[in-house]
Structures are given as structure tokens and as C-alpha cells.
Design a protein around this motif. Structure first.
Motif, PDB file in Angstrom:
ATOM      1  N   LEU A  95       0.584  -1.086  -0.135  1.00 56.65           N
ATOM      2  CA  LEU A  95       0.471   0.499  -0.219  1.00 56.65           C
ATOM      3  C   LEU A  95       1.143   0.852  -0.657  1.00 56.65           C
ATOM      4  CD1 LEU A  95      -3.063  -1.263   3.043  1.00 56.65           C
ATOM      5  CD2 LEU A  95      -2.902  -0.510   0.112  1.00 56.65           C
ATOM      6  N   THR A  96       0.790   2.436  -0.425  1.00 56.46           N
ATOM      7  CA  THR A  96       0.917   3.585  -1.019  1.00 56.46           C
ATOM      8  C   THR A  96       0.129   3.976  -0.979  1.00 56.46           C
ATOM      9  OG1 THR A  96       3.146   2.916  -2.185  1.00 56.46           O
ATOM     10  CG2 THR A  96       3.002   5.365  -2.117  1.00 56.46           C
ATOM     11  N   LEU A  97      -0.050   5.472   0.365  1.00 61.31           N
ATOM     12  CA  LEU A  97      -1.304   6.299   0.316  1.00 61.31           C
ATOM     13  C   LEU A  97      -0.980   8.084   0.232  1.00 61.31           C
ATOM     14  CD1 LEU A  97      -3.328   4.576   3.486  1.00 61.31           C
ATOM     15  CD2 LEU A  97      -3.163   4.229   0.594  1.00 61.31           C
ATOM     16  N   THR A  98      -1.999   8.660   0.223  1.00 65.16           N
ATOM     17  CA  THR A  98      -0.810   9.985  -0.005  1.00 65.16           C
ATOM     18  C   THR A  98      -2.267  10.231   1.594  1.00 65.16           C
ATOM     19  OG1 THR A  98      -0.854   9.700  -2.897  1.00 65.16           O
ATOM     20  CG2 THR A  98      -1.262  12.439  -1.269  1.00 65.16           C
ATOM     21  N   LEU A  99      -1.068  11.167   1.695  1.00 62.50           N
ATOM     22  CA  LEU A  99      -1.822  11.652   2.824  1.00 62.50           C
ATOM     23  C   LEU A  99      -1.318  13.775   2.477  1.00 62.50           C
ATOM     24  CD1 LEU A  99      -1.026  11.613   7.330  1.00 62.50           C
ATOM     25  CD2 LEU A  99      -2.151  13.634   5.889  1.00 62.50           C
ATOM     26  N   ASP A 100      -2.656  14.736   2.427  1.00 62.25           N
ATOM     27  CA  ASP A 100      -2.974  15.794   2.227  1.00 62.25           C
ATOM     28  C   ASP A 100      -3.017  16.178   3.842  1.00 62.25           C
ATOM     29  OD1 ASP A 100      -3.273  17.322  -0.628  1.00 62.25           O
ATOM     30  OD2 ASP A 100      -3.458  14.555  -0.602  1.00 62.25           O
ATOM     31  N   THR A 101      -2.123  17.653   4.092  1.00 59.69           N
ATOM     32  CA  THR A 101      -2.562  18.634   5.221  1.00 59.69           C
ATOM     33  C   THR A 101      -1.890  19.478   4.030  1.00 59.69           C
ATOM     34  OG1 THR A 101      -0.928  19.408   7.017  1.00 59.69           O
ATOM     35  CG2 THR A 101       0.035  18.380   5.393  1.00 59.69           C
ATOM     36  N   PRO A 102      -2.660  20.977   5.048  1.00 62.54           N
ATOM     37  CA  PRO A 102      -2.484  22.062   5.577  1.00 62.54           C
ATOM     38  C   PRO A 102      -0.960  22.423   6.015  1.00 62.54           C
ATOM     39  CG  PRO A 102      -4.091  22.501   6.481  1.00 62.54           C
ATOM     40  CD  PRO A 102      -3.990  20.427   6.457  1.00 62.54           C
ATOM     41  N   ASN A 103      -0.082  22.985   5.818  1.00 63.95           N
ATOM     42  CA  ASN A 103       0.981  24.113   6.623  1.00 63.95           C
ATOM     43  C   ASN A 103       0.581  25.192   7.320  1.00 63.95           C
ATOM     44  OD1 ASN A 103       3.346  24.250   7.700  1.00 63.95           O
ATOM     45  ND2 ASN A 103       3.950  25.341   5.657  1.00 63.95           N
ATOM     46  N   GLY A 104       0.361  25.346   8.737  1.00 61.23           N
ATOM     47  CA  GLY A 104       0.068  26.110   9.548  1.00 61.23           C
ATOM     48  C   GLY A 104      -1.026  26.293   9.931  1.00 61.23           C
ATOM     49  N   ARG A 105      -2.234  26.365   8.705  1.00 63.96           N
ATOM     50  CA  ARG A 105      -3.213  26.193   9.838  1.00 63.96           C
ATOM     51  C   ARG A 105      -4.532  26.007  10.908  1.00 63.96           C
ATOM     52  NH1 ARG A 105      -7.319  27.589  11.439  1.00 63.96           N
ATOM     53  NH2 ARG A 105      -9.031  27.745  10.833  1.00 63.96           N
ATOM     54  N   TYR A 106      -3.164  24.713  11.428  1.00 65.89           N
ATOM     55  CA  TYR A 106      -4.243  24.033  12.866  1.00 65.89           C
ATOM     56  C   TYR A 106      -2.399  23.751  13.278  1.00 65.89           C
ATOM     57  CZ  TYR A 106      -7.731  23.297   9.643  1.00 65.89           C
ATOM     58  OH  TYR A 106      -9.286  22.625   8.814  1.00 65.89           O
ATOM     59  N   PRO A 107      -2.399  23.727  14.414  1.00 66.00           N
ATOM     60  CA  PRO A 107      -1.548  23.930  15.538  1.00 66.00           C
ATOM     61  C   PRO A 107      -0.743  22.367  15.257  1.00 66.00           C
ATOM     62  CG  PRO A 107      -3.004  24.532  17.520  1.00 66.00           C
ATOM     63  CD  PRO A 107      -3.868  23.651  15.568  1.00 66.00           C
ATOM     64  N   MET A 108       0.410  22.534  14.397  1.00 71.59           N
ATOM     65  CA  MET A 108       1.366  21.566  13.789  1.00 71.59           C
ATOM     66  C   MET A 108       1.089  20.377  13.352  1.00 71.59           C
ATOM     67  SD  MET A 108       3.727  22.382  16.225  1.00 71.59           S
ATOM     68  CE  MET A 108       4.859  20.758  16.481  1.00 71.59           C
ATOM     69  N   ASP A 109       0.282  21.164  12.155  1.00 68.67           N
ATOM     70  CA  ASP A 109      -1.088  19.850  11.394  1.00 68.67           C
ATOM     71  C   ASP A 109       0.052  19.733   9.882  1.00 68.67           C
ATOM     72  OD1 ASP A 109       0.862  22.636  10.095  1.00 68.67           O
ATOM     73  OD2 ASP A 109      -1.565  23.497   9.326  1.00 68.67           O
ATOM     74  N   THR A 110       1.355  20.749   9.834  1.00 71.95           N
ATOM     75  CA  THR A 110       2.514  18.919   9.119  1.00 71.95           C
ATOM     76  C   THR A 110       2.984  18.288   9.683  1.00 71.95           C
ATOM     77  OG1 THR A 110       2.514  21.529   7.360  1.00 71.95           O
ATOM     78  CG2 THR A 110       4.085  19.818   7.142  1.00 71.95           C
ATOM     79  N   GLN A 111       3.816  18.762  11.293  1.00 70.18           N
ATOM     80  CA  GLN A 111       4.380  18.066  11.697  1.00 70.18           C
ATOM     81  C   GLN A 111       3.026  16.312  12.089  1.00 70.18           C
ATOM     82  OE1 GLN A 111       4.063  20.739  11.504  1.00 70.18           O
ATOM     83  NE2 GLN A 111       5.640  21.732  12.822  1.00 70.18           N
ATOM     84  N   ILE A 112       2.076  16.457  12.193  1.00 73.93           N
ATOM     85  CA  ILE A 112       0.893  16.114  12.849  1.00 73.93           C
ATOM     86  C   ILE A 112       1.188  14.589  11.198  1.00 73.93           C
ATOM     87  CG2 ILE A 112      -1.569  14.958  13.096  1.00 73.93           C
ATOM     88  CD1 ILE A 112       0.100  16.282  15.798  1.00 73.93           C
ATOM     89  N   ALA A 113       1.383  15.535  10.585  1.00 77.02           N
ATOM     90  CA  ALA A 113       0.904  14.216   9.006  1.00 77.02           C
ATOM     91  C   ALA A 113       2.014  13.549   9.474  1.00 77.02           C
ATOM     92  CB  ALA A 113       0.630  15.210   7.908  1.00 77.02           C
ATOM     93  N   GLN A 114       3.604  14.318   9.605  1.00 79.08           N
ATOM     94  CA  GLN A 114       4.528  13.451   9.115  1.00 79.08           C
ATOM     95  C   GLN A 114       4.427  12.185   9.906  1.00 79.08           C
ATOM     96  OE1 GLN A 114       6.702  13.676   6.875  1.00 79.08           O
ATOM     97  NE2 GLN A 114       6.486  15.734   5.970  1.00 79.08           N
ATOM     98  N   ALA A 115       4.063  12.863  11.507  1.00 78.99           N
ATOM     99  CA  ALA A 115       3.686  11.797  12.397  1.00 78.99           C
ATOM    100  C   ALA A 115       3.405  10.712  11.876  1.00 78.99           C
ATOM    101  CB  ALA A 115       4.152  12.173  13.744  1.00 78.99           C
ATOM    102  N   ILE A 116       1.769  11.168  11.395  1.00 75.96           N
ATOM    103  CA  ILE A 116       1.022   9.684  11.173  1.00 75.96           C
ATOM    104  C   ILE A 116       1.877   8.762  10.371  1.00 75.96           C
ATOM    105  CG2 ILE A 116      -0.851   9.504   9.889  1.00 75.96           C
ATOM    106  CD1 ILE A 116      -2.059  11.574  11.449  1.00 75.96           C
ATOM    107  N   ALA A 117       1.799   9.432   9.387  1.00 74.21           N
ATOM    108  CA  ALA A 117       2.892   8.669   8.110  1.00 74.21           C
ATOM    109  C   ALA A 117       4.366   7.615   8.488  1.00 74.21           C
ATOM    110  CB  ALA A 117       3.892   9.825   6.998  1.00 74.21           C
ATOM    111  N   SER A 118       4.516   8.239   9.789  1.00 77.88           N
ATOM    112  CA  SER A 118       5.985   7.405  10.204  1.00 77.88           C
ATOM    113  C   SER A 118       4.940   6.236  10.844  1.00 77.88           C
ATOM    114  CB  SER A 118       6.688   7.867  11.332  1.00 77.88           C
ATOM    115  OG  SER A 118       6.798   9.247  10.597  1.00 77.88           O
ATOM    116  N   GLN A 119       3.812   6.334  11.483  1.00 78.70           N
ATOM    117  CA  GLN A 119       3.321   5.666  12.067  1.00 78.70           C
ATOM    118  C   GLN A 119       2.946   4.745  11.592  1.00 78.70           C
ATOM    119  OE1 GLN A 119      -0.286   7.433  14.686  1.00 78.70           O
ATOM    120  NE2 GLN A 119       1.808   7.885  16.382  1.00 78.70           N
ATOM    121  N   LEU A 120       2.232   4.953  10.388  1.00 81.49           N
ATOM    122  CA  LEU A 120       2.034   3.769   9.103  1.00 81.49           C
ATOM    123  C   LEU A 120       2.842   2.738   8.801  1.00 81.49           C
ATOM    124  CD1 LEU A 120      -1.448   5.921   7.339  1.00 81.49           C
ATOM    125  CD2 LEU A 120      -1.344   4.294   9.439  1.00 81.49           C
ATOM    126  N   GLN A 121       4.083   3.734   8.694  1.00 79.75           N
ATOM    127  CA  GLN A 121       5.202   2.943   8.190  1.00 79.75           C
ATOM    128  C   GLN A 121       5.474   1.817   9.402  1.00 79.75           C
ATOM    129  OE1 GLN A 121       6.943   4.067   4.987  1.00 79.75           O
ATOM    130  NE2 GLN A 121       7.548   1.636   5.688  1.00 79.75           N
TER     131      GLN A 121
END
Length: 518
Positions: free
Chosen positions: A364-390
């Protein structure tokens, strides 16, 4: 019981921590920054920084917090929410009455003027609702109002709203969506011009709008509540957080929202700054998009993602605990909240479900879209979720979007597998469930035909207990179907000039009329 819980969680906490730091903002021009020089005039201007421009200055079109928070200084609603409790409060409306399941009457205030001198009256209230209903205006609010059949003017100070179906949540829609437009002005100059140079009854009048740079407003001294203490108001658009922080610490900006948790100390340690925090009514979630033809159309795959995302780790490790964990589609601050079962973090269960669905995690290869700076730590959260799924073998490609583009991709159904989004203020079930789990709703990322039928059925229930039970059942079903990965009720962090009298609201509105300088 629900009401008490709401009141408990909705209170605001303002942190006033300061320490002397050499080289911080105000060292060279202290009197202009902190206003402590008794010989200097009292400050009466305010600059608020945002990460993005408003999409339009026309009311009742764009469902977007950044737009709404700015234009609510120009336009008034009929009904609002109390900034501390979230309860309904009259604004341009004097009172309201539910006559029967299809009829509502709203009594309006008298003697209120628009910025151009026109009178506010029942015709203006009717025009503003009809504006949303008119398909030609392409309002993103329209899907929430389609059950309104007709608005009648009973007298200059009274309107009657007739609905085609029972619409028990109409007052919520009025409070959260509707702002009052001046009909004569819009008809005279046209929609395009009115969207660039707005006229309302609000505390501030339009001065100048430079796209992607700033919006400048000035106090409306004839404002019906009284003259605003803040005379000059500017919203300045600074997309990058580091630039917003720099502008704030240098004294160019007086207030901004959504401080990343790793930058709180740099503000509290500044001699002229403070941090204000409130448990807001906004929720954050990971959408598992079943509008996209991919593996997440399979319920077992969505359930596997829920088991593979460790929300506690994200909340504590990335947000430093600034948020309240959710297990379902509503936060505990929501009046219709019911406790739902938590998936929990279970890597083996996630892998097993993927295999039951016919997928090896490594395939499985999935795409996760995130805004940057709209929500607290949104981009960092997206990267962390990607690491957890990895960790279970899934490859995740994180796509970072500018905020306006992020919303446009959701509305146009251009998102792929997953996306980060927030929703709020979220005080009642319908405003979340209908707007995020039905086919026609512009920001929906999940649709199920049978659930949608049930959503529309429950929407029409006037009996309070039946309605609560119906939304309770829907919350459980949405969790079972893994419509999202619920994350947290957002904790709003504001950077504030120390001598600015500012209390954050649970509904996130930035109302300059409520502020003043010490």
C-alpha cells in the motif's frame, strides 16, 4: 449533565508568564510597544496576523474560518453565541419563536444603520437568507439551508421563516452561518464590487483590501452598541509561521492565533508578550476519503488505519498535551456528545484487517494531504502519522498545501486517500454530522447511503430526547464504519501583546470590538 460538561470544558485560561530577555521586541521603542510611557497617547490601533487571506469579503458565501473571523467585524449576525459559554445570544435579532415544526418567527431590533446610512430592517434579513438560497450566488452554505422554503416579511421588524421539512436546528444555522447584507448596496454595485468593498452594520467599516497582503478597517462610530475602543483594525496575511512570530516579537503585529507548541516559550519569555489559551469548540481529524477510488473505500482498511494511528503519541509527543483526545466525531464540548468505543493502538490488529481486505501492508502507498500552519503543528502531525503507518509497512506520501488550495481540493473532490482537516465551532451534532458525512456537503470526506438517510431523518426530529438518541446512534455507527481517525478537540493558543485586553472565545471569533488597550 451535557450542559455542565460543556460549561466545564469551555472556560478559557489565559497564561500570563513573562521573563526578561535581552534583545527581545521593544528594547529600542518600548513606549510604542507596551504603552507604559504616560506621555504617549493611548494606543487605539490593532494588527492581527493570519496565515491566509480571506477568500471573499462578501458575507454568506465562503465556509472558511479565516474568511469568517475577519468579515464578522464588518457584518453583524441576527444571533450569535456567547464567547464564554457558547449559548445563543441575540444580536440584530431581538427574540425568536418556534411557532410549529415548519414555522419560525424572528423579532428584529430597531434603529440600526448600515455603514452607508441605510436602515437595517426585515427586508435586509430576508435578503440575506435568500442570498444563501439563490443557486446563482454559489454559496457554500446553501446545502445547510435547502429546507428553508420561504422567508416572509411580516413587518419592518419581524420575519417569518417557513421550512419545507421540520428544521429544529434552524437557530444554529442562523447563529453559525448568517450575516446581514445591505440589499440596496449589493443591487446597486453588483456582487463582485460588494465582495471587494463590503457594507454591513458591524463595528468596523471597510477601508482597503490588498489581496494576499492586508485588509484595513476603521471603527464605525455610529455602531449601535457604541463606539469601538480600537479605532484602526488591520488583518495582515503572513503565510509562514516563522515570519508571523518575527513580526509579532518585533511589535509589527499585536495578535495571532495557532502558536505551534514548540514556540510557546519564545512568546512567554518576551517582555511584552503573553499567551492566551482556550479549549475551543474546534475538532481536528484525519479524513479517510471514500470519495476517492482507492483502498480506503474498504471499511476494513479504514479500521486498520484507526488501529495503526497512535493518537496519544501524537497528542503528547507533537502537541505537548495541548488538546483533548476524541474517540468519535464529536468532542466532549459538543452538546450532543455521547461516549463511543475507542479503537486504541493495535499494530497486529491493523495488519490482520489489511490482510482480510486483501492487502499486504507493504503493497500500500497512500497520499496524505495537509495544510501548513492552519492548525497547530499540522504538518508535523501529518509527518508523524506517516511514520506511524510506516511501522506496519504502509508507505505514505505527505502532500503539503497552501490553505486555500487545501480547501479547494476538498470541495472539488480532488483529494486522494487521506487529509488533515479541522471543523468548528462544533457545538451541536448536526452542524458536524450533516456537513462532514453527506454527499453534497462541500467538505465531506465520507459518504454512506444508508447513514445519510438516517442523518436526514434525525435532523428533522424536534423531540429533544429522540434527537439526542438519534445522533448518539449515528456517532456509534460512524465509529464502527471508521469514517475518520478522530484526533482531538483543539486547544487554541494565541500570541497576544501584553497590554492588549483580549479574552479568547470558545467559538474562535476575533472580535476587535471586544478588545482595548490598557
Amino acid at each position: 449533565m451535557k450542559k455542565n460538561m460543556f460549561m466545564l470544558l469551555a472556560f478559557s485560561l489565559v497564561l500570563l508568564l513573562s521573563a526578561c530577555t535581552s534583545g527581545t521586541a521593544g528594547d529600542s521603542s518600548e513606549s510604542s510597544v507596551d504603552g507604559n510611557d504616560p506621555t504617549s497617547p493611548k494606543k487605539d490601533s490593532l494588527v492581527v496576523a493570519y496565515e491566509a487571506d480571506a477568500a471573499t469579503l462578501m458575507a454568506n458565501i465562503d465556509v472558511n474560518y479565516v474568511t469568517d473571523a475577519q468579515i464578522r467585524n464588518i457584518y453583524d449576525p441576527l444571533i450569535d453565541r456567547d464567547g464564554k459559554t457558547g449559548d445563543f445570544v441575540p444580536v440584530l435579532a431581538e427574540s425568536w419563536e418556534n411557532v410549529d415544526e415548519h414555522t419560525w418567527k424572528i423579532q428584529l431590533k430597531e434603529g440600526i444603520k448600515f455603514h452607508n446610512g441605510a436602515d437595517f430592517n426585515a427586508e435586509a434579513a430576508k435578503y440575506s437568507i435568500d442570498f444563501i438560497l439563490d443557486e446563482a450566488n454559489q454559496s457554500f452554505y446553501r446545502s445547510r439551508w435547502v429546507d428553508v422554503k420561504e422567508v416572509k416579511v411580516i413587518s419592518p421588524t419581524e420575519i417569518e421563516i417557513i421550512t419545507s421539512k421540520p428544521f429544529p436546528s434552524l437557530i444554529q444555522r442562523i447563529a453559525e452561518d448568517l450575516l446581514v447584507i445591505e440589499p440596496g448596496y449589493v443591487e446597486e454595485v453588483g456582487l463582485d464590487e460588494a465582495a471587494k468593498k463590503p457594507v454591513g452594520t458591524g463595528a468596523y467599516k471597510f477601508v482597503e483590501w490588498s489581496r494576499d497582503n492586508y485588509l484595513k478597517l476603521e471603527a464605525f462610530d455610529e455602531y449601535w452598541k457604541g463606539k469601538p475602543a480600537i479605532k484602526s483594525l488591520e488583518f495582515r496575511y503572513i503565510p509562514e509561521f516563522s515570519a508571523r512570530l518575527s513580526a509579532f516579537l518585533s511589535g509589527e503585529v499585536d495578535l495571532f492565533k495557532n502558536i505551534p507548541v514548540d514556540s510557546v516559550d519564545s512568546i512567554t519569555n518576551d517582555d511584552h508578550s503573553k499567551v492566551a489559551e482556550v479549549a475551543s469548540a474546534r475538532i481536528n481529524y484525519l479524513a479517510l476519503n471514500n470519495f476517492y477510488e482507492g483502498p480506503l473505500q474498504d471499511e476494513k482498511v479504514r479500521q486498520a488505519i484507526n488501529y495503526a494511528v497512535d493518537v496519544d503519541e501524537l497528542l503528547n509527543g507533537v502537541l505537548n498535551g495541548h488538546g483533548t483526545k476524541m474517540t468519535g466525531p464529536l468532542s466532549q464540548i459538543n452538546n450532543d456528545y455521547t461516549e463511543t468505543a475507542e479503537y486504541g493502538y493495535d499494530v497486529e490488529k491493523a495488519k490482520a484487517l489489511l490482510k482480510e481486505a486483501g492487502h499486504e501492508p507493504e503493497s500500500l502507498t497512500l497520499t496524505l494531504d495537509t495544510p501548513n500552519g492552519r492548525y497547530p503543528m499540522d504538518t508535523q502531525i501529518a509527518q508523524a502519522i506517516a511514520s506511524q503507518l510506516q511501522r506496519i509497512g504502509i508507505t505514505v506520501n505527505v502532500q503539503t498545501n497552501e490553505w486555500g488550495n487545501h480547501l479547494e481540493k476538498i470541495r472539488n473532490r480532488e483529494m486522494k486517500d487521506m487529509f488533515i482537516l479541522g471543523w468548528g465551532p462544533a457545538f451541536d451534532a448536526q452542524s458536524t454530522v450533516e456537513n462532514l458525512f453527506t454527499k453534497v456537503a462541500p467538505y465531506s470526506g465520507f459518504y454512506d447511503e444508508e447513514l445519510e438517510k438516517e442523518i436526514y431523518r434525525v435532523n428533522q426530529l424536534f423531540d429533544e430526547q429522540e434527537r439526542f438518541d438519534g445522533f448518539s446512534d449515528l456517532q456509534h455507527k460512524l465509529v464502527e464504519k471508521a469514517a475518520w481517525v478522530p484526533l482531538w478537540q483543539q486547544s487554541d493558543l494565541y500570541a497576544v501583546r501584553k497590554d492588549l485586553k483580549f479574552t479568547p472565545r470558545v467559538d474562535e471569533k476575533i472580535q476587535a470590538y471586544e478588545m482595548s488597550w490598557e
